[in-house]
Design a protein around this motif. Structure first.
Motif, PDB file in Angstrom:
ATOM      1  N   LEU A  93     -10.255  18.634 -38.951  1.00 37.68           N
ATOM      2  CA  LEU A  93     -10.357  18.889 -37.515  1.00 37.68           C
ATOM      3  C   LEU A  93      -8.966  19.241 -37.020  1.00 37.68           C
ATOM      4  CD1 LEU A  93     -11.742  18.770 -34.730  1.00 37.68           C
ATOM      5  CD2 LEU A  93     -11.224  16.338 -34.682  1.00 37.68           C
ATOM      6  N   GLY A  94      -8.830  20.443 -36.526  1.00 35.92           N
ATOM      7  CA  GLY A  94      -7.519  20.854 -36.041  1.00 35.92           C
ATOM      8  C   GLY A  94      -7.424  20.701 -34.537  1.00 35.92           C
ATOM      9  N   VAL A  95      -6.428  19.971 -34.084  1.00 38.95           N
ATOM     10  CA  VAL A  95      -6.229  19.806 -32.646  1.00 38.95           C
ATOM     11  C   VAL A  95      -4.798  20.210 -32.301  1.00 38.95           C
ATOM     12  CG1 VAL A  95      -7.866  17.909 -32.506  1.00 38.95           C
ATOM     13  CG2 VAL A  95      -5.449  17.422 -32.807  1.00 38.95           C
ATOM     14  N   ALA A  96      -4.597  20.495 -31.034  1.00 38.27           N
ATOM     15  CA  ALA A  96      -3.268  20.936 -30.623  1.00 38.27           C
ATOM     16  C   ALA A  96      -2.327  19.753 -30.465  1.00 38.27           C
ATOM     17  CB  ALA A  96      -3.357  21.719 -29.322  1.00 38.27           C
ATOM     18  N   ASP A  97      -2.879  18.622 -30.101  1.00 38.51           N
ATOM     19  CA  ASP A  97      -2.042  17.452 -29.867  1.00 38.51           C
ATOM     20  C   ASP A  97      -2.896  16.210 -29.974  1.00 38.51           C
ATOM     21  OD1 ASP A  97      -0.454  15.422 -29.050  1.00 38.51           O
ATOM     22  OD2 ASP A  97      -0.152  16.151 -27.009  1.00 38.51           O
ATOM     23  N   ILE A  98      -2.669  15.491 -31.016  1.00 40.23           N
ATOM     24  CA  ILE A  98      -3.524  14.356 -31.324  1.00 40.23           C
ATOM     25  C   ILE A  98      -3.443  13.285 -30.246  1.00 40.23           C
ATOM     26  CG2 ILE A  98      -1.944  12.849 -32.573  1.00 40.23           C
ATOM     27  CD1 ILE A  98      -4.058  12.687 -34.773  1.00 40.23           C
ATOM     28  N   GLY A  99      -2.381  13.290 -29.480  1.00 31.37           N
ATOM     29  CA  GLY A  99      -2.240  12.274 -28.450  1.00 31.37           C
ATOM     30  C   GLY A  99      -2.826  12.687 -27.114  1.00 31.37           C
TER      31      GLY A  99
END
Lengths: 369, 369
Positions: free
Chosen positions: B68-74
């Motif tokens: 799962l690719g996200v731009a910002d895990i936070g």
DNA sequence: CAACATGTGGCAACCGCTTGCCGCTCCGGC
DNA sequence: GCCGGAGCGGCAAGCGGTTGCCACATGTTG
């Protein structure tokens, strides 16, 4: 989808060399003649070759992945830890594999067992497993635990006693004396430490709980608190403080006018809520980073000089949830409008960018009342 | 650390069978006689054997991991997506590998390229890559994109037009007419959709931005907004709404009394801030889940019947950041020089009320989470 | 009773890459 | 002219599983 991706053999054939040479061209710079390596790289790029981490990991015994186990990936408490860990891992050329226990000990075990053979090292943030289970894992791979001390396993934690000392001083400076501690999960190592520290520093303190370390959990504490209130409350974490404050507000108790609240962690939301939270900033990011750096060091052969915990400093971020205790507040504070006494608070500058907004906004709200 | 972990060969020897039998005992239930399998399992447990995901992945071609690719895990926007994805993955016996681009396109590419050979499928949440780059990846592994439409690649998105329609109806019902849209990142597909929808539904709307999709970003919009205000604002996301509201409050503009603000996403903090945000709830969790379920289906042989986007419904959560527009207001509360006063008059006369009783408590609870 | 289907287990060839070891070439030093 | 060594590339044996194919034992069926 589509045809099978190229392997080193395809590259080797296309470049007219042996597969081992291709392998070395990528993994062992200098071992191969520069011109040759260059050609191989070119050919590889043309073919769209990428090394298979799987195959590499299998034969080399290292995967360049390090695992981070958290109890709940969505919990803001962990997001900064994750970021710190991510940073450190990326800098070292490692990929971070975050495994989420989703608040279940069983799931944590399972996920970890699956991951343990895949990663070169493991960071356990607030694990729910027993010390011995952790030690068992630490036998197979380098492990660093966060926020918890486990004998014979390297750990990084924050200076709870020091943080609590600041809290007590801050509160005492505002005229508060009897404190209530709203406890988090019983199994939490940090919770135990916090309560113990508080009791040592302020022997008259009382303890409520345990409650769930969440907004609702904090809310649940409100009624209990009102049964035997004090002028200042310390909660296990920010989420509980938020829940407690909301519930108290609904019940007509004003924070910080009637009750001051201090919490722990300083998650992002701590600054966004009203009143903004006075909280002990746990150096989440630094912890994540430190843990990864150390686990990597161990994985790469550094023998830990000691398993003494690495202790990171904490600091108190004063915002709007604490205030000077009202004079004559001996009576139950929520029973009526508190006297409109002049009060003033010295606040340290918030740690976050954008800010002064919290301060000003609060002042505005007060003034217009 | 310690000695090398047992392999199927060790188990095979100890159990008196061939390695292949051990392998099948674990991977192919039913293929092996029950009694034999049972014995193997027992021996394996005694030896502490665990399959090596690496080796299994290498030979079987499947790793039981999905990326799962996200731009910002936070970013709280992603946390619910992650949870949904996590749930779906776990249910199917897959491990979720979250890769964090940390807001960098280059890092995203790099991380994804590394991951692509490791996982059985990929979910791209709010990717910053070009359509063609995404299609290239989709050629190697099943891919589902979130919150964005890419031709020939399955996607799941929310019904922006419908959500915006609810926003407009809600605001219109409160007496508002001219809307300002505070835009998020230009590269964002969702941002484009939102603005387009708003303009179609309320042709008189204006657009401000782009700004960073964050609390500070929203704050930055405040000054621009006051230069040519309207009685209602729609922001790209919750974080921006929070920033905008805080900044406006500092400047003396009260929300929702003077300005109503609606945002998108309904992240957790939306309910915690004051005023609580009226926001379009993007079904984050469901999106994550749906994406994973579908990518898994494709990975397991299901041919996507169509690459038509899967559209999930959204709903409007009404809280405290919107209120009825005051009649007969008209005086600019912020009192500062309004450079574009002329233009403003031509558009919508902002009517800041002075007698609104709308309070801090939220009108509608959004119980479900 | 023969022919055949079925259930089980073993053999061995991979999967894609790493790496110890070997051999060849080229050089400088004695 | 010979020798030792450095530089560079190839060979082949794994790493720990999976799986197609085969063999053998039993059970079924006509």
């Amino acid at each position: 989808m589509s045809e099978r991706p190229p392997t080193i053999y395809d590259v080797a054939k296309a470049a007219g060399v042996a597969a081992s040479t291709v392998s070395r061209a990528f993994a062992r710079p200098g071992r191969v003649n520069f011109a040759t390596a260059e050609r191989i790289r070119r050919v590889a790029a043309e073919l769209g070759y990428r090394v298979s981490p799987l195959a590499r990991g299998l034969s080399a015994g290292r995967t360049s992945m390090i695992g981070l186990g958290v109890a709940d990936i969505g919990n803001p408490f962990y997001t900064e830890i994750i970021r710190g860990a991510q940073d450190a891992a990326a800098e070292a050329g490692y990929t971070l594999l975050v495994t989420d226990a989703r608040e279940s000990g069983a799931r944590e075990r399972e996920a970890l067992e699956r991951a343990v053979t895949t990663v070169d090292g493991l960071v356990l943030a607030t694990s729910r497993m027993s010390d011995s289970a952790i030690r068992a894992i630490a036998k197979q791979r380098p492990v660093v635990v966060l926020n918890r001390a486990v004998t014979d396993v390297p750990s990084v934690l924050t200076d709870t006693a020091d943080g609590m000392r600041r809290v007590v001083e801050h509160l005492a400076g505002l005229g508060h004396e009897g404190f209530t501690y709203v406890a988090g999960p019983e199994a939490s190592w940090a919770d135990g430490m916090r309560w113990r520290s508080l009791r040592e520093l302020a022997p008259g303190s009382r303890r409520l709980g345990p409650y769930a370390p969440s907004v609702p959990g904090g809310g649940a504490a409100a009624a209990d608190f009102l049964r035997a209130p004090s002028s200042a409350v310390v909660t296990y974490n920010d989420a509980m403080a938020i829940g407690l404050i909301r519930r108290l507000t609904v019940m007509g108790v004003r924070v910080p006018r009637d009750v001051s609240v201090v919490s722990f962690d300083n998650v992002e939301a701590a600054e966004l809520v009203t009143p903004a939270l006075t909280t002990v900033a746990t150096p989440l990011r630094a912890m994540g980073r430190t843990a990864v750096v150390n686990v990597l060091a161990i994985a790469n052969g550094a023998v830990p000089h000691t398993t003494e915990p690495m202790v990171l400093p904490s600091r108190l971020v004063v915002r709007a949830s604490t205030a000077r205790r009202e004079k004559g507040g001996g009576r139950a504070v929520w029973e009526g409008p508190a006297p409109h006494a002049e009060r003033r608070r010295n606040r340290t500058s918030p740690a976050w960018g954008t800010t002064n907004a919290s301060g000003s906004s609060r002042r505005t709200a007060d003034g217009s009342r």
